[in-house]
Design a protein around this motif. Structure first.
Motif, PDB file in Angstrom:
ATOM      1  N   ALA A  34      37.256  46.588  41.937  1.00  0.00           N
ATOM      2  CA  ALA A  34      36.244  45.178  41.705  1.00  0.00           C
ATOM      3  C   ALA A  34      36.229  45.710  40.075  1.00  0.00           C
ATOM      4  CB  ALA A  34      35.129  45.262  41.960  1.00  0.00           C
ATOM      5  N   ALA A  35      35.841  47.199  40.107  1.00  0.00           N
ATOM      6  CA  ALA A  35      35.618  48.393  38.263  1.00  0.00           C
ATOM      7  C   ALA A  35      36.700  47.474  37.612  1.00  0.00           C
ATOM      8  CB  ALA A  35      34.667  49.757  38.704  1.00  0.00           C
ATOM      9  N   LEU A  36      37.281  48.022  37.546  1.00  0.00           N
ATOM     10  CA  LEU A  36      38.895  47.935  36.746  1.00  0.00           C
ATOM     11  C   LEU A  36      39.345  46.683  36.343  1.00  0.00           C
ATOM     12  CD1 LEU A  36      41.643  50.011  38.652  1.00  0.00           C
ATOM     13  CD2 LEU A  36      40.029  50.538  36.245  1.00  0.00           C
ATOM     14  N   ALA A  37      39.030  45.398  37.735  1.00  0.00           N
ATOM     15  CA  ALA A  37      39.080  44.068  37.172  1.00  0.00           C
ATOM     16  C   ALA A  37      38.491  43.735  36.408  1.00  0.00           C
ATOM     17  CB  ALA A  37      39.486  43.390  38.568  1.00  0.00           C
ATOM     18  N   ALA A  38      37.153  44.243  36.500  1.00  0.00           N
ATOM     19  CA  ALA A  38      36.133  43.385  35.866  1.00  0.00           C
ATOM     20  C   ALA A  38      36.505  43.949  34.153  1.00  0.00           C
ATOM     21  CB  ALA A  38      34.430  44.283  36.027  1.00  0.00           C
ATOM     22  N   TRP A 252      43.392  42.349  35.425  1.00  0.00           N
ATOM     23  CA  TRP A 252      42.577  41.556  36.232  1.00  0.00           C
ATOM     24  C   TRP A 252      43.550  40.959  37.604  1.00  0.00           C
ATOM     25  CZ3 TRP A 252      38.666  38.292  37.063  1.00  0.00           C
ATOM     26  CH2 TRP A 252      38.836  36.927  37.128  1.00  0.00           C
ATOM     27  N   PHE A 253      45.036  41.323  37.114  1.00  0.00           N
ATOM     28  CA  PHE A 253      46.314  40.611  38.060  1.00  0.00           C
ATOM     29  C   PHE A 253      46.366  41.454  39.160  1.00  0.00           C
ATOM     30  CE2 PHE A 253      49.394  38.186  34.612  1.00  0.00           C
ATOM     31  CZ  PHE A 253      48.054  37.152  34.840  1.00  0.00           C
ATOM     32  N   ARG A 254      45.778  42.618  38.780  1.00  0.00           N
ATOM     33  CA  ARG A 254      45.619  43.950  39.672  1.00  0.00           C
ATOM     34  C   ARG A 254      44.383  43.430  41.038  1.00  0.00           C
ATOM     35  NH1 ARG A 254      43.093  48.444  40.819  1.00  0.00           N
ATOM     36  NH2 ARG A 254      44.254  50.065  41.673  1.00  0.00           N
ATOM     37  N   LEU A 264      36.455  38.393  42.997  1.00  0.00           N
ATOM     38  CA  LEU A 264      37.464  38.243  41.763  1.00  0.00           C
ATOM     39  C   LEU A 264      36.554  37.286  41.050  1.00  0.00           C
ATOM     40  CD1 LEU A 264      39.862  39.593  40.448  1.00  0.00           C
ATOM     41  CD2 LEU A 264      40.846  37.713  40.524  1.00  0.00           C
ATOM     42  N   SER A 265      36.457  36.157  41.350  1.00  0.00           N
ATOM     43  CA  SER A 265      36.112  35.027  40.595  1.00  0.00           C
ATOM     44  C   SER A 265      34.559  34.631  39.345  1.00  0.00           C
ATOM     45  CB  SER A 265      35.930  33.717  41.161  1.00  0.00           C
ATOM     46  OG  SER A 265      35.006  33.955  42.521  1.00  0.00           O
ATOM     47  N   PHE A 266      33.343  36.487  40.579  1.00  0.00           N
ATOM     48  CA  PHE A 266      32.475  36.543  40.352  1.00  0.00           C
ATOM     49  C   PHE A 266      32.291  37.077  39.568  1.00  0.00           C
ATOM     50  CE2 PHE A 266      31.685  34.617  44.047  1.00  0.00           C
ATOM     51  CZ  PHE A 266      29.823  33.702  43.874  1.00  0.00           C
ATOM     52  N   LEU A 267      33.441  38.183  39.187  1.00  0.00           N
ATOM     53  CA  LEU A 267      33.828  39.272  38.177  1.00  0.00           C
ATOM     54  C   LEU A 267      33.621  38.672  36.812  1.00  0.00           C
ATOM     55  CD1 LEU A 267      35.828  41.970  39.266  1.00  0.00           C
ATOM     56  CD2 LEU A 267      33.593  41.326  39.567  1.00  0.00           C
ATOM     57  N   GLY A 268      34.356  37.260  36.815  1.00  0.00           N
ATOM     58  CA  GLY A 268      34.496  36.494  35.493  1.00  0.00           C
ATOM     59  C   GLY A 268      32.737  36.599  34.671  1.00  0.00           C
TER      60      GLY A 268
END
Length: 315
Positions: A34-38, A252-254, A264-268
């Motif tokens: 989550a941290a990397l995707a954010a 993001w794709f990861r 994932l969508s909430f990280l947006g």
């Protein structure tokens, strides 16, 4: 008379510590993903200030093409891998949703709306992902997920909307369409996954190139090139292409691979947080008490969104 041997319960390895250790490992892996995707949406929050301060004015197609195609070609050169079989059309579909159609709409909104307003509209993505997920992934959102989505949208509205905010209808429509396309791309990416043996950089390169080859001739035909590019313009395009696109979308794709679509969508929601901070730092903006309260709600929305999908400890 034969004797029987019984095993004392004390010699049986307890399952609870093992389960607890596995659960803790899963939660740590989740938090790391989550941290990397954010980083992706947090970086995208700087798109608005970069567009208005560094890029040539009123050229959304050109900005979209120069953000997508060079980054895509660079990743193809590095990975040296092309799609195979059905991934030609899948990469084309995802490339248009994520870049070919999304980028022009995003830059149009950035040119015609204050950055805060544009990011407010994008905050509806968790609710859109939840809706698409019902039809595509057959996953029904939980009540906690919907509540977190509403909390996030409310917080962003308080954070960035003011009474004097300019709301150009075409800009609002462009951002709403862009957010819808990105939400659909998240759900389709989750369903299709990634081809075996293909790196995330290669998959990102396929999509960027697919979107870029459509955008480049369209930008030249409709907008053309400026009479000259300044050093500031080139720095803006380089930042958006390398950091805000190649790196951000690979992360993001990861995240799409490792996290549920709803999480994932909430990280947006880190996008409007970054957009607000960029306005404070680079544009000299200030926050009212209502906006500070909105910032707290946005953070709460991100946290609630993750808690709604975090792996739970078995009973």
């Amino acid at each position: 008379m034969p004797t029987t041997t019984t095993t004392s319960p004390r010699h049986t390895a307890p399952a609870r510590p093992i389960q607890a250790e596995a659960h803790g490992h899963a939660r740590r892996a989740w938090a790391g993903a989550a941290a990397l995707a954010a980083i992706g949406p947090a970086t995208w929050g700087t798109t608005y200030v970069t567009t208005t301060e560094l890029l040539p004015p009123d050229r959304p197609l050109l900005a979209a093409a120069l953000r997508a195609l060079p980054a895509g070609l660079l990743l193809l050169l590095v990975t040296r891998r092309l799609p195979r079989r059905d991934w030609w059309w899948k990469a084309a579909v995802l490339g248009m949703l994520n870049f070919g159609a999304f980028f022009p709409l995003l830059f149009y909104g950035a040119y015609h709306l204050p950055g805060g307003v544009a990011s407010t509209i994008s905050a509806v993505m968790p609710l859109l992902v939840a809706g698409f997920g019902i039809g595509v992934l057959k996953v029904r959102p939980t009540a906690r997920t919907l509540l977190a989505g509403l909390v996030g949208v409310t917080g962003v509205a308080l954070l960035v909307l003011r009474g004097d905010a300019a709301l150009e209808p075409t800009g609002v429509l462009a951002m709403l369409l862009a957010t819808t396309l990105m939400a659909l791309a998240v759900v389709l990416s989750k369903r299709w996954g990634r081809p075996e043996g293909v790196s995330l950089l290669a998959l990102t390169g396929w999509q960027l190139t697919a979107g870029g080859v459509v955008l480049a001739p369209l930008a030249l035909a409709v907008e053309g090139l400026p009479s000259h590019f300044t050093g500031t313009n080139l720095a803006g395009y380089a930042y958006l292409g390398l950091i805000g696109t190649a790196l951000a979308y690979a992360l993001w794709f990861r995240g799409i691979e490792r996290l549920p679509a709803s999480s994932l969508s909430f990280l947006g929601l880190t996008n409007p947080i970054t957009a607000t901070l960029a306005g404070l730092i680079f544009l000299g903006q200030t926050l009212t008490p209502w906006q500070l309260g909105g910032l707290a709600l946005v953070v709460a929305g991100v946290v609630l969104g993750q808690l709604a999908s975090t792996p739970r400890k078995d009973a």
